[in-house]
Design a protein around this motif. Structure first.
Motif, PDB file in Angstrom:
ATOM      1  N   GLY A 176       1.209   2.586   2.726  1.00  0.00           N
ATOM      2  CA  GLY A 176       2.170   3.670   2.894  1.00  0.00           C
ATOM      3  C   GLY A 176       3.572   3.248   2.501  1.00  0.00           C
ATOM      4  N   ILE A 177       4.399   4.251   2.281  1.00  0.00           N
ATOM      5  CA  ILE A 177       5.833   4.051   2.070  1.00  0.00           C
ATOM      6  C   ILE A 177       6.514   4.834   3.187  1.00  0.00           C
ATOM      7  CG2 ILE A 177       7.773   4.295   0.512  1.00  0.00           C
ATOM      8  CD1 ILE A 177       5.620   2.419  -0.558  1.00  0.00           C
ATOM      9  N   ASP A 178       6.917   4.128   4.243  1.00  0.00           N
ATOM     10  CA  ASP A 178       7.415   4.788   5.446  1.00  0.00           C
ATOM     11  C   ASP A 178       8.426   3.866   6.126  1.00  0.00           C
ATOM     12  OD1 ASP A 178       7.801   6.274   7.740  1.00  0.00           O
ATOM     13  OD2 ASP A 178       5.932   5.642   8.672  1.00  0.00           O
ATOM     14  N   ASN A 179       9.713   4.124   5.885  1.00  0.00           N
ATOM     15  CA  ASN A 179      10.770   3.233   6.379  1.00  0.00           C
ATOM     16  C   ASN A 179      10.525   1.803   5.914  1.00  0.00           C
ATOM     17  OD1 ASN A 179      12.286   5.201   7.742  1.00  0.00           O
ATOM     18  ND2 ASN A 179      10.916   5.094   9.511  1.00  0.00           N
ATOM     19  N   GLY A 180       9.959   1.671   4.743  1.00  0.00           N
ATOM     20  CA  GLY A 180       9.668   0.379   4.175  1.00  0.00           C
ATOM     21  C   GLY A 180       8.391   0.433   3.366  1.00  0.00           C
ATOM     22  N   ILE A 181       8.032  -0.694   2.788  1.00  0.00           N
ATOM     23  CA  ILE A 181       6.780  -0.817   2.054  1.00  0.00           C
ATOM     24  C   ILE A 181       5.758  -1.355   3.041  1.00  0.00           C
ATOM     25  CG2 ILE A 181       5.633  -1.928   0.103  1.00  0.00           C
ATOM     26  CD1 ILE A 181       8.533  -2.242  -1.108  1.00  0.00           C
ATOM     27  N   VAL A 182       4.787  -0.533   3.410  1.00  0.00           N
ATOM     28  CA  VAL A 182       3.867  -0.855   4.504  1.00  0.00           C
ATOM     29  C   VAL A 182       2.600  -1.494   3.938  1.00  0.00           C
ATOM     30  CG1 VAL A 182       2.644   0.024   6.510  1.00  0.00           C
ATOM     31  CG2 VAL A 182       4.793   1.111   5.782  1.00  0.00           C
ATOM     32  N   VAL A 183       2.344  -2.726   4.367  1.00  0.00           N
ATOM     33  CA  VAL A 183       1.227  -3.501   3.822  1.00  0.00           C
ATOM     34  C   VAL A 183       0.269  -3.870   4.957  1.00  0.00           C
ATOM     35  CG1 VAL A 183       0.580  -5.536   2.478  1.00  0.00           C
ATOM     36  CG2 VAL A 183       2.822  -4.466   2.115  1.00  0.00           C
ATOM     37  N   ALA A 184      -1.013  -3.628   4.743  1.00  0.00           N
ATOM     38  CA  ALA A 184      -2.021  -3.966   5.743  1.00  0.00           C
ATOM     39  C   ALA A 184      -2.181  -5.482   5.859  1.00  0.00           C
ATOM     40  CB  ALA A 184      -3.350  -3.327   5.377  1.00  0.00           C
ATOM     41  N   CYS A 185      -2.436  -5.922   7.090  1.00  0.00           N
ATOM     42  CA  CYS A 185      -2.609  -7.346   7.363  1.00  0.00           C
ATOM     43  C   CYS A 185      -3.936  -7.558   8.092  1.00  0.00           C
ATOM     44  CB  CYS A 185      -1.450  -7.862   8.211  1.00  0.00           C
ATOM     45  SG  CYS A 185       0.168  -7.547   7.482  1.00  0.00           S
ATOM     46  N   GLY A 186      -4.194  -8.784   8.506  1.00  0.00           N
ATOM     47  CA  GLY A 186      -5.414  -9.065   9.236  1.00  0.00           C
ATOM     48  C   GLY A 186      -5.503  -8.279  10.527  1.00  0.00           C
ATOM     49  N   ALA A 187      -4.361  -8.016  11.123  1.00  0.00           N
ATOM     50  CA  ALA A 187      -4.265  -7.140  12.292  1.00  0.00           C
ATOM     51  C   ALA A 187      -2.906  -6.466  12.226  1.00  0.00           C
ATOM     52  CB  ALA A 187      -4.407  -7.937  13.588  1.00  0.00           C
ATOM     53  N   GLY A 188      -2.896  -5.133  12.238  1.00  0.00           N
ATOM     54  CA  GLY A 188      -1.646  -4.412  12.123  1.00  0.00           C
ATOM     55  C   GLY A 188      -1.158  -4.331  10.685  1.00  0.00           C
ATOM     56  N   VAL A 189       0.075  -3.828  10.518  1.00  0.00           N
ATOM     57  CA  VAL A 189       0.676  -3.710   9.191  1.00  0.00           C
ATOM     58  C   VAL A 189       2.073  -4.309   9.212  1.00  0.00           C
ATOM     59  CG1 VAL A 189      -0.634  -1.631   8.602  1.00  0.00           C
ATOM     60  CG2 VAL A 189       1.620  -1.396   9.678  1.00  0.00           C
ATOM     61  N   LEU A 190       2.520  -4.716   8.043  1.00  0.00           N
ATOM     62  CA  LEU A 190       3.853  -5.291   7.890  1.00  0.00           C
ATOM     63  C   LEU A 190       4.710  -4.306   7.113  1.00  0.00           C
ATOM     64  CD1 LEU A 190       5.340  -8.006   8.546  1.00  0.00           C
ATOM     65  CD2 LEU A 190       4.922  -8.631   6.158  1.00  0.00           C
ATOM     66  N   ARG A 191       5.832  -3.921   7.695  1.00  0.00           N
ATOM     67  CA  ARG A 191       6.754  -2.989   7.034  1.00  0.00           C
ATOM     68  C   ARG A 191       7.868  -3.816   6.379  1.00  0.00           C
ATOM     69  NH1 ARG A 191       7.462   0.401  10.930  1.00  0.00           N
ATOM     70  NH2 ARG A 191       6.126   2.055  10.084  1.00  0.00           N
ATOM     71  N   ILE A 192       7.806  -3.961   5.062  1.00  0.00           N
ATOM     72  CA  ILE A 192       8.789  -4.766   4.323  1.00  0.00           C
ATOM     73  C   ILE A 192      10.046  -3.936   4.090  1.00  0.00           C
ATOM     74  CG2 ILE A 192       9.245  -6.005   2.176  1.00  0.00           C
ATOM     75  CD1 ILE A 192       6.203  -6.439   1.937  1.00  0.00           C
ATOM     76  N   GLU A 193      11.184  -4.452   4.530  1.00  0.00           N
ATOM     77  CA  GLU A 193      12.434  -3.709   4.441  1.00  0.00           C
ATOM     78  C   GLU A 193      13.429  -4.290   3.439  1.00  0.00           C
ATOM     79  OE1 GLU A 193      14.102  -2.936   8.291  1.00  0.00           O
ATOM     80  OE2 GLU A 193      12.133  -2.597   9.200  1.00  0.00           O
ATOM     81  N   GLU A 194      13.302  -5.578   3.126  1.00  0.00           N
ATOM     82  CA  GLU A 194      14.182  -6.218   2.137  1.00  0.00           C
ATOM     83  C   GLU A 194      13.342  -7.157   1.284  1.00  0.00           C
ATOM     84  OE1 GLU A 194      18.366  -7.758   2.740  1.00  0.00           O
ATOM     85  OE2 GLU A 194      17.705  -7.525   4.809  1.00  0.00           O
ATOM     86  N   LEU A 195      13.537  -7.094  -0.043  1.00  0.00           N
ATOM     87  CA  LEU A 195      12.765  -7.965  -0.922  1.00  0.00           C
ATOM     88  C   LEU A 195      13.499  -8.173  -2.249  1.00  0.00           C
ATOM     89  CD1 LEU A 195       9.645  -5.939  -2.189  1.00  0.00           C
ATOM     90  CD2 LEU A 195      11.542  -4.904  -0.980  1.00  0.00           C
ATOM     91  N   GLN A 196      12.918  -9.026  -3.079  1.00  0.00           N
ATOM     92  CA  GLN A 196      13.619  -9.441  -4.297  1.00  0.00           C
ATOM     93  C   GLN A 196      12.616  -9.906  -5.341  1.00  0.00           C
ATOM     94  OE1 GLN A 196      16.071 -12.856  -3.526  1.00  0.00           O
ATOM     95  NE2 GLN A 196      17.237 -12.679  -5.417  1.00  0.00           N
ATOM     96  N   LYS A 197      12.778  -9.428  -6.568  1.00  0.00           N
ATOM     97  CA  LYS A 197      11.944  -9.888  -7.672  1.00  0.00           C
ATOM     98  C   LYS A 197      12.600 -11.105  -8.325  1.00  0.00           C
ATOM     99  CE  LYS A 197       9.952  -6.943 -10.422  1.00  0.00           C
ATOM    100  NZ  LYS A 197       9.695  -5.836 -11.384  1.00  0.00           N
ATOM    101  N   PRO A 198      11.825 -11.911  -9.062  1.00  0.00           N
ATOM    102  CA  PRO A 198      12.409 -13.060  -9.751  1.00  0.00           C
ATOM    103  C   PRO A 198      13.536 -12.628 -10.692  1.00  0.00           C
ATOM    104  CG  PRO A 198      10.020 -13.190  -9.777  1.00  0.00           C
ATOM    105  CD  PRO A 198      10.361 -11.836  -9.234  1.00  0.00           C
TER     106      PRO A 198
END
Length: 305
Positions: free
Chosen positions: A259-281
């Motif tokens: 999902g894209i919901d207040n961040g980039i939401v990525v599934a994990c082994g348990a729960g999800v991680l909402r990425i709020e800050e990131l950077q490409k090379p």
């Protein structure tokens, strides 16, 4: 009180400032030699040296404190006490024995938990509820001295290693000033050896995220590695730096954008991680909205394993 101050990085600056504000006579400042830094790799003074020179203090920058001439320079200061804050060089016992009242260190953990090089990051990574400052006597063994004062601060889900660093640096300076003002009333308490844990130096090899791990652990990893070494996750073969992320409820195939919901939401082994800050090379550090404006992502896309 006439003191020697030994410190090098930003963490030590509030302590030197607090001791000067408290009216102590800083007879000598020990800090590491100027090091190459920046794109031009020009020699740069340590943050502690910069503050010391602003106040007209005597600065001594030996590569090591072992030579007789280095120790003679320290002895000539005739200090009553030495204060150490992230100095970064081994202090020989002969130097520790010079000040009449002793040598005292500002350590960024609640000793005896997290002795060693990366106490702030390891406390956050381990999911500790709190961290803090310990004022301790300096002895030859690593962070093993008796404790004089402690102060704790909670670790929240908004904290990064940088935010805790800044909080603890200011707390450490104030607590050391308080300790020196009350030395005659403080009791040195030995550390319980059975409770000792060690905070190993951070390695760049620890940076990659393993999406099979629980989201809470990955959130702590991201925040503990901000600003170094910065957590990483590969997408289309590119190592993206993940600067800030929070854990949330949810599910899905680990590593998949759900999902894209207040961040980039990525599934994990348990729960999800909402990425709020990131950077490409080669790119700038961006919040998730700015990032998606230049690099569109959709649910179903997956980070590399």
């Amino acid at each position: 009180m006439k003191i020697i101050f030994a410190g090098t990085p930003d963490f030590a600056v509030p302590a030197l400032a607090a001791l000067l504000d408290a009216g102590h006579e800083v007879a000598l400042v020990l800090t590491q030699p100027d090091r190459p830094a920046g794109r031009g790799m020009k020699l740069r003074a340590s943050p502690v040296k910069e503050l010391a020179l602003q106040h007209g203090l005597q600065v001594f920058q030996p590569e090591t404190l072992k030579p007789d001439e280095a120790q003679a320079r320290i002895a000539a200061a005739e200090a009553e006490a030495m204060v150490v804050a992230a100095y970064g060089l081994i202090i020989p016992k002969s130097v520790l024995d010079m000040p009449r009242l002793g040598c005292f260190n500002i350590h960024a953990s609640l000793l005896p938990r997290w002795r060693g090089a990366a106490p702030i990051q390891r406390a956050l990574l381990a999911g500790d509820a709190a961290t803090g400052i310990t004022i301790m006597q300096v002895v030859p063994a690593l962070d093993a001295g008796a404790m004089l004062m402690k102060a704790a601060v909670p670790i929240t889900e908004n904290d990064t290693a940088q935010s805790l660093h800044d909080t603890l640096a200011n707390l450490g300076g104030n607590l050391m000033a308080e300790a020196l003002a009350n030395l005659h009333r403080l009791t040195a308490v030995p550390q319980n050896a059975a409770l000792v844990t060690y905070a190993a130096k951070l390695q760049k090899t620890e940076a990659p995220l393993d999406w099979k791990q629980p989201a809470r652990e990955l959130s702590r990893q991201v925040r503990a590695f901000n600003p170094f070494p910065v957590a990483q996750a590969a997408m289309h073969g590119e190592p993206w730096r993940i600067w800030f992320a929070r854990a949330a409820e949810g599910n899905g195939q680990p590593g998949t954008i759900v999902g894209i919901d207040n961040g980039i939401v990525v599934a994990c082994g348990a729960g999800v991680l909402r990425i709020e800050e990131l950077q490409k090379p080669g790119g700038k550090r961006l919040n998730w909205k700015e990032f998606l404006a230049g690099t569109p992502l959709n649910p179903g896309e997956r980070f590399d394993a």
